[in-house]
Design an enzyme around this catalytic site. Structure first.
Site, PDB file in Angstrom:
ATOM      1  CD  GLU A  64      -2.150   1.725   2.654  1.00 20.94           C
ATOM      2  OE1 GLU A  64      -1.680   1.128   3.649  1.00 20.94           O
ATOM      3  OE2 GLU A  64      -2.877   2.719   2.741  1.00 20.94           O
ATOM      4  CB  ALA A  69       5.329  14.140  -2.216  1.00 15.63           C
ATOM      5  CD  GLN A 117       5.300  18.879  -7.497  1.00 18.64           C
ATOM      6  OE1 GLN A 117       4.445  19.525  -8.106  1.00 18.64           O
ATOM      7  NE2 GLN A 117       5.230  18.671  -6.203  1.00 18.64           N
ATOM      8  N   GLY A 119       9.714  14.387 -14.748  1.00 19.72           N
ATOM      9  CA  GLY A 119       9.874  12.948 -14.985  1.00 19.72           C
ATOM     10  C   GLY A 119      10.293  12.163 -13.743  1.00 19.72           C
ATOM     11  CE1 TYR A 120      15.264  13.449 -11.330  1.00 17.23           C
ATOM     12  CE2 TYR A 120      14.277  15.636 -11.343  1.00 17.23           C
ATOM     13  CZ  TYR A 120      15.378  14.822 -11.517  1.00 17.23           C
ATOM     14  OH  TYR A 120      16.572  15.349 -11.895  1.00 17.23           O
ATOM     15  N   GLY A 121       8.711  11.808 -10.923  1.00 17.23           N
ATOM     16  CA  GLY A 121       7.570  11.061 -10.374  1.00 17.23           C
ATOM     17  C   GLY A 121       7.404   9.726 -11.076  1.00 17.23           C
ATOM     18  CB  THR A 122       7.567   8.829 -14.688  1.00 15.13           C
ATOM     19  OG1 THR A 122       6.539   9.766 -14.961  1.00 15.13           O
ATOM     20  CG2 THR A 122       7.390   7.610 -15.553  1.00 15.13           C
ATOM     21  CG  ASN A 172      -4.763  17.167  -6.289  1.00 17.31           C
ATOM     22  OD1 ASN A 172      -4.272  16.121  -5.861  1.00 17.31           O
ATOM     23  ND2 ASN A 172      -4.554  18.342  -5.714  1.00 17.31           N
ATOM     24  CB  VAL A 214      -7.108  10.481  -9.892  1.00 14.46           C
ATOM     25  CG1 VAL A 214      -7.668   9.475 -10.894  1.00 14.46           C
ATOM     26  CG2 VAL A 214      -7.588  10.153  -8.486  1.00 14.46           C
TER      27      VAL A 214
HETATM   28  N1  ACO Z   1      -2.476  16.028 -12.521  1.00 13.87           N
HETATM   29  C1  ACO Z   1      -2.404  15.634 -13.819  1.00 13.87           C
HETATM   30  N2  ACO Z   1      -1.279  15.106 -14.361  1.00 13.87           N
HETATM   31  C2  ACO Z   1      -0.183  15.031 -13.583  1.00 13.87           C
HETATM   32  C3  ACO Z   1      -0.183  15.444 -12.226  1.00 13.87           C
HETATM   33  C4  ACO Z   1      -1.402  15.957 -11.698  1.00 13.87           C
HETATM   34  N3  ACO Z   1      -1.501  16.356 -10.435  1.00 13.87           N
HETATM   35  N4  ACO Z   1       1.063  15.254 -11.738  1.00 13.87           N
HETATM   36  C5  ACO Z   1       1.810  14.735 -12.735  1.00 13.87           C
HETATM   37  N5  ACO Z   1       1.045  14.596 -13.823  1.00 13.87           N
HETATM   38  C6  ACO Z   1       1.438  14.040 -15.115  1.00 13.87           C
HETATM   39  C7  ACO Z   1       2.568  14.812 -15.781  1.00 13.87           C
HETATM   40  O1  ACO Z   1       2.089  15.879 -16.555  1.00 13.87           O
HETATM   41  C8  ACO Z   1       3.223  13.735 -16.632  1.00 13.87           C
HETATM   42  O2  ACO Z   1       2.495  13.541 -17.806  1.00 13.87           O
HETATM   43  P1  ACO Z   1       3.246  13.128 -19.188  1.00 13.87           P
HETATM   44  O3  ACO Z   1       3.973  11.846 -18.895  1.00 13.87           O
HETATM   45  O4  ACO Z   1       2.130  12.961 -20.161  1.00 13.87           O
HETATM   46  O5  ACO Z   1       4.171  14.261 -19.502  1.00 13.87           O
HETATM   47  C9  ACO Z   1       3.038  12.481 -15.759  1.00 13.87           C
HETATM   48  O6  ACO Z   1       1.951  12.748 -14.870  1.00 13.87           O
HETATM   49  C10 ACO Z   1       4.257  12.142 -14.952  1.00 13.87           C
HETATM   50  O7  ACO Z   1       4.855  13.321 -14.493  1.00 13.87           O
HETATM   51  P2  ACO Z   1       6.205  13.364 -13.698  1.00 13.87           P
HETATM   52  O8  ACO Z   1       6.977  14.569 -14.109  1.00 13.87           O
HETATM   53  O9  ACO Z   1       6.915  12.067 -13.797  1.00 13.87           O
HETATM   54  O10 ACO Z   1       5.638  13.530 -12.212  1.00 13.87           O
HETATM   55  P3  ACO Z   1       6.138  14.508 -11.067  1.00 13.87           P
HETATM   56  O11 ACO Z   1       7.610  14.450 -10.935  1.00 13.87           O
HETATM   57  O12 ACO Z   1       5.530  15.842 -11.199  1.00 13.87           O
HETATM   58  O13 ACO Z   1       5.476  13.781  -9.807  1.00 13.87           O
HETATM   59  C11 ACO Z   1       3.634  13.856  -8.262  1.00 13.87           C
HETATM   60  C12 ACO Z   1       4.090  13.600  -9.710  1.00 13.87           C
HETATM   61  C13 ACO Z   1       4.352  12.896  -7.349  1.00 13.87           C
HETATM   62  C14 ACO Z   1       2.139  13.631  -8.171  1.00 13.87           C
HETATM   63  C15 ACO Z   1       4.054  15.310  -7.911  1.00 13.87           C
HETATM   64  O14 ACO Z   1       3.410  16.183  -8.786  1.00 13.87           O
HETATM   65  C16 ACO Z   1       3.735  15.714  -6.496  1.00 13.87           C
HETATM   66  O15 ACO Z   1       4.545  15.520  -5.606  1.00 13.87           O
HETATM   67  N6  ACO Z   1       2.542  16.298  -6.246  1.00 13.87           N
HETATM   68  C17 ACO Z   1       2.159  16.782  -4.954  1.00 13.87           C
HETATM   69  C18 ACO Z   1       1.934  15.642  -3.989  1.00 13.87           C
HETATM   70  C19 ACO Z   1       0.871  14.683  -4.463  1.00 13.87           C
HETATM   71  O16 ACO Z   1      -0.171  15.058  -4.948  1.00 13.87           O
HETATM   72  N7  ACO Z   1       1.162  13.373  -4.272  1.00 13.87           N
HETATM   73  C20 ACO Z   1       0.254  12.297  -4.575  1.00 13.87           C
HETATM   74  C21 ACO Z   1      -0.740  12.236  -3.499  1.00 13.87           C
HETATM   75  S1  ACO Z   1      -1.599  10.731  -3.422  1.00 13.87           S
HETATM   76  C22 ACO Z   1      -0.669   9.765  -2.401  1.00 13.87           C
HETATM   77  O17 ACO Z   1       0.319  10.172  -1.885  1.00 13.87           O
HETATM   78  C23 ACO Z   1      -1.064   8.359  -2.206  1.00 13.87           C
END
Ligand code: ACO
Length: 419
Positions: free
Chosen positions: A154, A159, A165, A168-171, A196, A198
């Site tokens: 789980e 984050a 952000q 590409g680090y999230g991916t 947000n 999802v």
């Molecule tokens: N809404 C829509 N699309 C998104 C979002 C979002 N909030 N965040 C990222 N994406 C998309 C990007 O545009 C990208 O799309 P692409 O591949 O078509 O270009 C794809 O997702 C991957 O983007 P990355 O650059 O790899 O992601 P990033 O480094 O921004 O990390 C994360 C994503 C972790 C959600 C970051 O934005 C973040 O820390 N957000 C705030 C914290 C958060 O919301 N965490 C998730 C909460 S839920 C939980 O923790 C269980």
């Protein structure tokens, strides 16, 4: 390799399976019996059919990430609270993770985040970036609890620091988490995603459809208000850290299979465009291979006539140019024209990968330049094709529902009415 006409055999006459090796993990069989090219035609190489990898923005991001990991600027480490055995470095990283989560997930109570990050049943994958002093700083992470008996994990928090952000680090973090989960014997990841977040989770292969039986997870995982329970199945055979290589292998597979059942890899010589009087359709290279009986469908029996070329007649050319200029002036002063007036500036617009995605860019200024040359738009159709491509590019880059695409649609409608 793709030009071979017969399957290769070894000294015992057994068929040898040839493979494309694009990556140590992906070996792709090449076509066993590709359709051969007839005399005068040639076989197009698979690499040519696929085009360069660099045309895909996701591959470029991935390559950049891999390089950063290779040169040690970025690394992903598993961190957990090992109680009395916990090193100072581990504690500092756990604290760093807690800080990123608290900052990026402001709706989560701070004590709750701290409790889970330091909980000994949880572990985290930390994204560490090397600072100027050479020390690694926590820039993001994923905190999860493995349930090895039930075979799932789980994700509690995930984050990336605000400054890092959408790069590409999230991916990459998710790919690392999946590989870690696989190494722990888990086959499913569950998470209660912030609404947000999802779309992000969807892009990482999570779905709202939960296939894991209820009795396996209910009562075990945390559920909050305003979140969506999502699931991602982990496939043993997929190496989540080599996704672009895997996608490329699949594309090669498809192209190689197609070579056995279609002629799409066979390239015939072009047609002499200088023939003004039209040509016999059946003389088009390749058609007689499709209709060897010399009995083509009736709609192919006519001659192909070249488009009426206005510059044969200087007066007609001047008239066409005047008409196109009038239409172009009206298009340029339309309210919806502003995004199309000049070539896209990636820096000013933030569309940094525009010219990687759009291979045939066009805009109203370039169209004006072509019109000014005098000989470029020798037919109305060429002019229409350029304007349509400008709008198509916009749909392709921004998506059809983007507001700029809506402007593009309005402009095209206006243009087609005027032309
Ligand atoms: N809404 C829509 N699309 C998104 C979002 C979002 N909030 N965040 C990222 N994406 C998309 C990007 O545009 C990208 O799309 P692409 O591949 O078509 O270009 C794809 O997702 C991957 O983007 P990355 O650059 O790899 O992601 P990033 O480094 O921004 O990390 C994360 C994503 C972790 C959600 C970051 O934005 C973040 O820390 N957000 C705030 C914290 C958060 O919301 N965490 C998730 C909460 S839920 C939980 O923790 C269980």
């Amino acid at each position: 390799m793709s030009g071979k006409e017969e399957a290769k055999v070894d000294e015992n006459g057994e068929e040898v399976e040839e493979t494309y090796c694009i990556d140590p993990i992906c070996k792709v069989p090449s076509a066993k019996r590709p359709r051969p090219a007839p005399p005068g035609a040639r076989v197009q190489e698979t690499a040519d059919i696929l085009g360069p990898d660099s045309q895909h923005a996701y591959v470029q991001k991935w390559v950049k990430m891999e390089e950063e990991e290779k040169n040690g600027n970025v690394k992903f480490d598993v961190v957990r609270n090992d109680g009395p055995n916990c090193s100072r470095e581990q504690l500092v990283r756990l604290l760093g993770l807690k800080n990123v989560f608290v900052k990026q997930l402001p709706n989560m109570p701070k004590p709750y985040v701290t409790r889970l990050v330091f909980d000994r049943k949880h572990e985290s994958l930390a994204l560490l970036k090397r600072g100027t002093d050479g020390d690694y700083i926590v820039m993001g992470g994923c905190c999860y609890r493995p349930f090895p008996k039930q075979g799932f994990g789980e994700i509690a928090f995930l984050a990336i620091s605000h400054s890092e952000q959408v790069r590409g680090y999230g991916t990459r973090l998710m790919a690392q988490t999946k590989e870690r989960a696989k190494s722990l014997g888990l086959t499913v990841l569950l998470t209660c995603a912030d609404n947000n977040a999802v779309p992000y989770f969807k892009k990482q292969g999570f779905s709202k459809k939960i296939t894991l039986p209820l009795n396996m997870w209910q009562g075990y995982i945390k559920d909050y208000e305003g979140v969506t329970l999502m699931e991602c199945k982990l496939h043993k055979k997929v190496n989540y850290l080599r996704i672009p290589a895997m996608l490329k292998a699949q594309k090669i597979c498809l192209v190689e299979k197609l070579k056995e059942v279609s002629n799409s890899h066979i390239v015939y010589p072009g047609i002499d465009a200088r023939k003004r009087k039209g040509i016999d359709v059946m003389s088009i290279p390749g058609l007689s291979d499709i209709y060897p009986s010399k009995d083509p469908p009736s709609d192919l029996k006519t001659k192909v006539k070249p488009p009426s070329i206005a510059n044969k007649d200087p007066e007609a050319q001047a008239e066409l140019k005047q008409h196109l200029q009038n239409v172009l002036n009206q298009v340029k002063s339309h309210n919806a024209a502003w995004p199309f007036i000049e070539p896209v500036d990636p820096q000013k617009t933030g569309a940094v990968d525009y010219y990687e995605v759009i291979k045939n860019p066009i805009d109203l200024k370039t169209i004006q330049d072509r019109l000014d040359i005098g000989w470029y738009y020798i037919t109305k159709d060429i002019f229409i094709a350029d304007v349509r491509r400008m709008v198509e590019n916009c749909y392709h880059y921004n998506g059809k529902h983007h507001y700029v695409s809506e402007l593009g649609g309005q402009l095209e409608k206006f243009f087609m009415h005027k032309i």
